[in-house]
Design a protein around this motif. Structure first.
Motif, PDB file in Angstrom:
ATOM      1  N   LYS A   1       0.829  -1.199   0.000  1.00 33.05           N
ATOM      2  CA  LYS A   1       0.000   0.000   0.000  1.00 33.05           C
ATOM      3  C   LYS A   1       0.869   1.256   0.000  1.00 33.05           C
ATOM      4  CE  LYS A   1      -4.301   1.522   2.154  1.00 33.05           C
ATOM      5  NZ  LYS A   1      -5.274   1.254   3.242  1.00 33.05           N
TER       6      LYS A   1
ATOM      7  N   THR B   1       0.942   4.061  -2.912  1.00 32.18           N
ATOM      8  CA  THR B   1       0.743   5.469  -2.582  1.00 32.18           C
ATOM      9  C   THR B   1       1.861   6.325  -3.175  1.00 32.18           C
ATOM     10  OG1 THR B   1      -0.406   4.912  -0.524  1.00 32.18           O
ATOM     11  CG2 THR B   1       0.537   7.123  -0.688  1.00 32.18           C
TER      12      THR B   1
ATOM     13  N   HIS C   1       1.609   9.144  -6.517  1.00 34.71           N
ATOM     14  CA  HIS C   1       2.049  10.538  -6.476  1.00 34.71           C
ATOM     15  C   HIS C   1       3.170  10.781  -7.483  1.00 34.71           C
ATOM     16  CE1 HIS C   1      -0.643  11.401  -3.244  1.00 34.71           C
ATOM     17  NE2 HIS C   1      -0.027  10.626  -2.363  1.00 34.71           N
TER      18      HIS C   1
ATOM     19  N   VAL D   1      -0.750   5.512   6.274  1.00 35.44           N
ATOM     20  CA  VAL D   1      -0.875   4.263   5.520  1.00 35.44           C
ATOM     21  C   VAL D   1      -0.888   3.032   6.426  1.00 35.44           C
ATOM     22  CG1 VAL D   1       0.243   2.796   3.782  1.00 35.44           C
ATOM     23  CG2 VAL D   1       0.188   5.284   3.482  1.00 35.44           C
TER      24      VAL D   1
ATOM     25  N   PHE E   1      -5.803   7.176   1.205  1.00 33.69           N
ATOM     26  CA  PHE E   1      -5.020   7.873   0.191  1.00 33.69           C
ATOM     27  C   PHE E   1      -5.304   9.379   0.183  1.00 33.69           C
ATOM     28  CE2 PHE E   1      -4.304   9.350  -4.214  1.00 33.69           C
ATOM     29  CZ  PHE E   1      -2.958   9.029  -4.328  1.00 33.69           C
TER      30      PHE E   1
ATOM     31  N   THR F   1      -3.071  11.338   2.385  1.00 36.38           N
ATOM     32  CA  THR F   1      -1.690  11.517   1.899  1.00 36.38           C
ATOM     33  C   THR F   1      -1.623  12.644   0.879  1.00 36.38           C
ATOM     34  OG1 THR F   1      -1.787   9.924   0.038  1.00 36.38           O
ATOM     35  CG2 THR F   1      -1.279   9.049   2.231  1.00 36.38           C
ATOM     36  N   THR F   2      -2.685  12.814   0.089  1.00 41.89           N
ATOM     37  CA  THR F   2      -2.733  13.958  -0.821  1.00 41.89           C
ATOM     38  C   THR F   2      -2.780  15.253  -0.026  1.00 41.89           C
ATOM     39  OG1 THR F   2      -3.875  12.656  -2.521  1.00 41.89           O
ATOM     40  CG2 THR F   2      -4.021  15.055  -2.706  1.00 41.89           C
TER      41      THR F   2
ATOM     42  N   ARG G   1      -4.423  11.572  -9.240  1.00 39.17           N
ATOM     43  CA  ARG G   1      -3.729  10.745  -8.256  1.00 39.17           C
ATOM     44  C   ARG G   1      -4.568   9.519  -7.896  1.00 39.17           C
ATOM     45  NH1 ARG G   1       0.259  14.306  -5.970  1.00 39.17           N
ATOM     46  NH2 ARG G   1      -0.291  16.494  -6.257  1.00 39.17           N
TER      47      ARG G   1
ATOM     48  N   TYR H   1      -3.673   5.624  -8.251  1.00 34.65           N
ATOM     49  CA  TYR H   1      -3.653   4.796  -7.039  1.00 34.65           C
ATOM     50  C   TYR H   1      -4.504   3.542  -7.219  1.00 34.65           C
ATOM     51  CZ  TYR H   1      -4.214   3.587  -2.056  1.00 34.65           C
ATOM     52  OH  TYR H   1      -4.235   2.943  -0.838  1.00 34.65           O
TER      53      TYR H   1
ATOM     54  N   THR I   1      -2.818  -0.153  -6.864  1.00 34.68           N
ATOM     55  CA  THR I   1      -3.295  -1.088  -5.842  1.00 34.68           C
ATOM     56  C   THR I   1      -3.870  -2.344  -6.481  1.00 34.68           C
ATOM     57  OG1 THR I   1      -5.380   0.182  -5.748  1.00 34.68           O
ATOM     58  CG2 THR I   1      -3.720   0.628  -4.051  1.00 34.68           C
TER      59      THR I   1
ATOM     60  N   LEU J   1     -10.485   8.047  -0.448  1.00 37.21           N
ATOM     61  CA  LEU J   1      -9.503   8.394  -1.471  1.00 37.21           C
ATOM     62  C   LEU J   1      -9.461   9.888  -1.755  1.00 37.21           C
ATOM     63  CD1 LEU J   1     -10.247   5.537  -4.051  1.00 37.21           C
ATOM     64  CD2 LEU J   1      -8.716   5.489  -2.075  1.00 37.21           C
TER      65      LEU J   1
END
Length: 678
Positions: free
Chosen positions: A374, A378, A382, A535, A554, A557-558, A579, A583, A587, A599
């Protein structure tokens, strides 16, 4: 585009321009515009910086349109650029804006031939580790003569030999141009320099410490016109260069020098410093163990371990073997067939090896392999948005025309089938239009005397042989830019900010091109947590997080990477959608079920005070009054919500903060220009 992660763009072949002069048409929300096109809107003329559709001219500060003239006059000639594709940068921690134009590729260029090695005459000085070289020095190495391209020190253990560092040396040169072998530079143990840290949205500070506020760069989408019969240029053979290992050395004479007066009577002892530092732990996060967890996440392995990493070696560290288990060389080639040839599988493994917290082994029941998959998905998603070609019609045949992208895997693919955009990541190694030795004067916050920022003191710019400050443009998969990001990264790896400030090119040409991105994944950008915590489940959202629309996934993380630009707007930004699409693909390929995962970040409000993930780690001068000290000074530092060079996440930084603000003096060109002792 990120205002925290500057993933800048690499240089590509020169554009072919033609000039067109015409009356600008009125902007239309349904029309697709490409870079260079001019439109009229609300009585003004705007030029598209890249692909655009539906973006209102002048409505977005970092949008795809730039104001060029009033529509009442004949518009200036518009350059229609035809060139190789340009991808979108995101910022490395705390950066300034860079917009990348969208361009249309033409026939791929043929690489210039590489010069054959020049035989060495007997008088050449032999290259030696520990020596300092200036631009133009000629040395002998393995029977070949080389000329230094820029001033640098060949740090002991770094293996920056001429054959491995083409950004520092070129083949050839007259032996008469050099004298004796330079004496090795003495290795001096120095006090640690400032803490690396970056924040996406710094809060205004109450002290004189400057806050570096990042500005975003826009995200172009390239509309490509593929070449029917590309010129296939042989790719240079990827070589794995060794990144530096160094012992902290004193600042070069041209840099600001920090000195300290003797500790006055009553000054805190080491034990008192430790107690004062630990007293702040409970204020740094949701619980008192946050600092301990952060420090564990920031541990690094010695370069001797990293340099020994080879694909398939049984001696590889456990987190490297995990990456190999879940991501084979073949899968890496499949994911990144058009990557710059310096982005090798082995460089990825070495970047992972440097940071044990990335794809680590969990002993509390969490699935370590699943978390690693994962985390890779991720990171790769990006990469696809920030360093990818983003060229919908890109085919293997076209990509093979670019020497820096001509990976062997391309020859095994159907030559005329377009490569999905999620597999076009890592196209760019250096920022668009930049080469080593160019860009002087850009991406610098350099010390010039009294009034300069505190970052220019602790992350002092290097200089070239002409006395010009080096340029810290974007390099590597993180597209790291600005000296106040190279310095912290260098300190995290080597305990010495000068290693990479004086030799920024190695961030592109060695395994540091991946390590820079991995560093960002494990490092907290206070008040944001490390991406790894989002994550791997370390972050458990509380009521504040739920109310802010924040949950592990996710989308968070953005937010960490580019929240100020792409998130919290009420709807999903196009960059975020790109993104997410990547992703989902990564995945799926890695066998990770993301059902139910958040997401998106369009309605997220971030890691505010009270969040279970929010951190407060920066340190600034304590302004409180202490009647027991001379003049009532505090002889202390306090936690701050804005960026400073000092971070509680780094052992020793609390004392360094107090020492600088109460005993420190800054000398420049022999004179004291900043005196904190008064």
């Amino acid at each position: 585009m990120s205002n925290l992660n500057r993933w800048m763009l690499a240089a590509i072949p020169a554009a072919i321009c033609s000039i067109q002069v015409m009356a600008a048409p009125a902007w239309n929300s349904t029309t697709v515009y490409t870079g260079g096109e001019v439109v009229t809107y609300a009585g003004k003329d705007y030029k598209a910086k890249w692909w655009a559709q539906g973006n209102i001219p002048g409505a977005e500060q970092w949008g795809p349109w730039e104001l060029v003239a009033s529509s009442g006059a004949t518009p200036a000639p518009t350059a229609v650029v035809t060139a190789a594709p340009t991808a979108a940068p995101t910022t490395a921690p705390t950066t300034a804006p860079t917009a990348a134009p969208t361009v249309k590729p033409t026939t791929a260029p043929t690489a210039a031939p590489t010069a054959a090695p020049t035989p060495v005459a007997g008088s050449c000085a032999v290259w030696a580790e520990g020596s300092t070289y200036k631009a133009g020095d000629v040395v002998s190495y393995s029977g070949v003569s080389y000329t230094a391209l820029s001033a640098h020190t060949a740090y002991v253990g770094a293996n920056w030999n001429p054959a491995s560092t083409p950004t520092l040396w070129k083949v050839g040169g007259s032996c008469a141009a050099t004298g004796t072998t330079p004496a090795p530079t003495p290795v001096v143990t120095a006090a640690p320099t400032a803490t690396p840290v970056v924040t996406a949205t710094p809060t205004a500070k109450p002290t004189a410490t400057p806050v570096v506020t990042a500005a975003p760069s826009a995200t172009p989408v390239v509309t490509a016109t593929p070449t029917a019969t590309p010129v296939v240029t042989a790719a240079p053979t990827p070589t794995t260069s060794t990144a530096p290992t160094a012992t902290p050395a004193p600042n070069a004479a041209y840099k600001p020098q920090i000195t300290y007066i003797a500790a006055p009577a009553g000054y805190p002892t080491d034990a008192q410093f430790t107690a004062a530092e630990q007293a702040l732990y409970s204020q740094a996060g949701a619980d008192s163990s946050v600092i301990t967890r952060i420090r564990e996440a920031l541990q690094v392995r010695p370069d001797a371990v990293v340099d020994a990493v080879k694909a398939g070696a049984t001696s590889n560290p456990d987190n490297v073997q995990r990456v190999e288990r879940v991501l084979s060389q073949a899968k890496f080639d499949y994911f990144f067939p058009v990557r710059n040839v310096k982005y090798t599988y082995e460089n990825l493994l070495k970047g992972v090896a440097k940071f044990p917290a990335y794809c680590k082994t969990y002993t509390d029941g969490r699935d370590s392999d699943l978390i690693c998959k994962k985390l890779l998905a991720t990171s790769f998603a990006h990469f696809a948005q920030e360093t990818g070609a983003n060229w919908p019609a890109l085919t293997p045949a076209t990509a093979r025309g670019y020497a820096d992208q001509n990976n062997a895997v391309l020859a095994t693919m159907d030559q005329n089938t377009a490569i999905p955009t999620f597999r076009q990541g890592l196209w760019f190694l250096r920022e668009q239009g930049m080469q080593e030795g160019t860009g002087v004067g850009g991406y610098q916050d350099c010390f010039t005397g009294a009034g300069s920022s505190i970052f220019s003191i602790f992350y002092a710019c290097g200089q070239n042989a002409q006395g010009q400050f080096l340029s810290y443009f974007g390099r590597g998969s993180k597209q790291l830019s600005w000296n106040y990001n190279y310095g912290p990264f260098s300190k995290s790896l080597y305990g010495d900010t000068n290693v990479l400030l004086d030799n920024p090119s190695v961030v592109a040409d060695t395994w540091l091109n991946f390590a820079s991105a991995i560093w960002f994944a494990v490092y907290p950008q206070s008040p944001k947590p490390p991406m790894t915590w989002v994550v791997d489940g370390t972050w458990k959202p509380n009521q504040v997080d739920v109310a802010n629309g924040m949950s592990p996934g996710f989308g968070a993380t953005t937010y960490i990477i580019n929240g100020g630009i792409e998130c919290g707007k009420g709807s999903e930004a196009s960059q975020s959608l790109n993104r997410i699409a990547a992703y989902k693909e990564f995945t799926k390929e890695l066998g990770v079920d993301i059902t139910g995962e958040q997401l998106t970040c369009g309605t997220s409000k971030g890691f505010t005070d009270g969040s279970a993930a929010a951190t407060k780690t920066y340190l600034d001068k304590g302004w409180n009054y202490n009647a027991n000290n001379p003049g009532g000074v505090s002889w202390s530092c306090q936690l701050a919500t804005y960026q400073t060079p000092f971070n509680l996440a780094n052992a020793g930084d609390y004392k360094a903060c107090v020492d600088y603000f109460f005993r420190g003096q800054v000398k420049y060109k022999g004179a004291v220009v900043i005196d904190n002792t008064k």
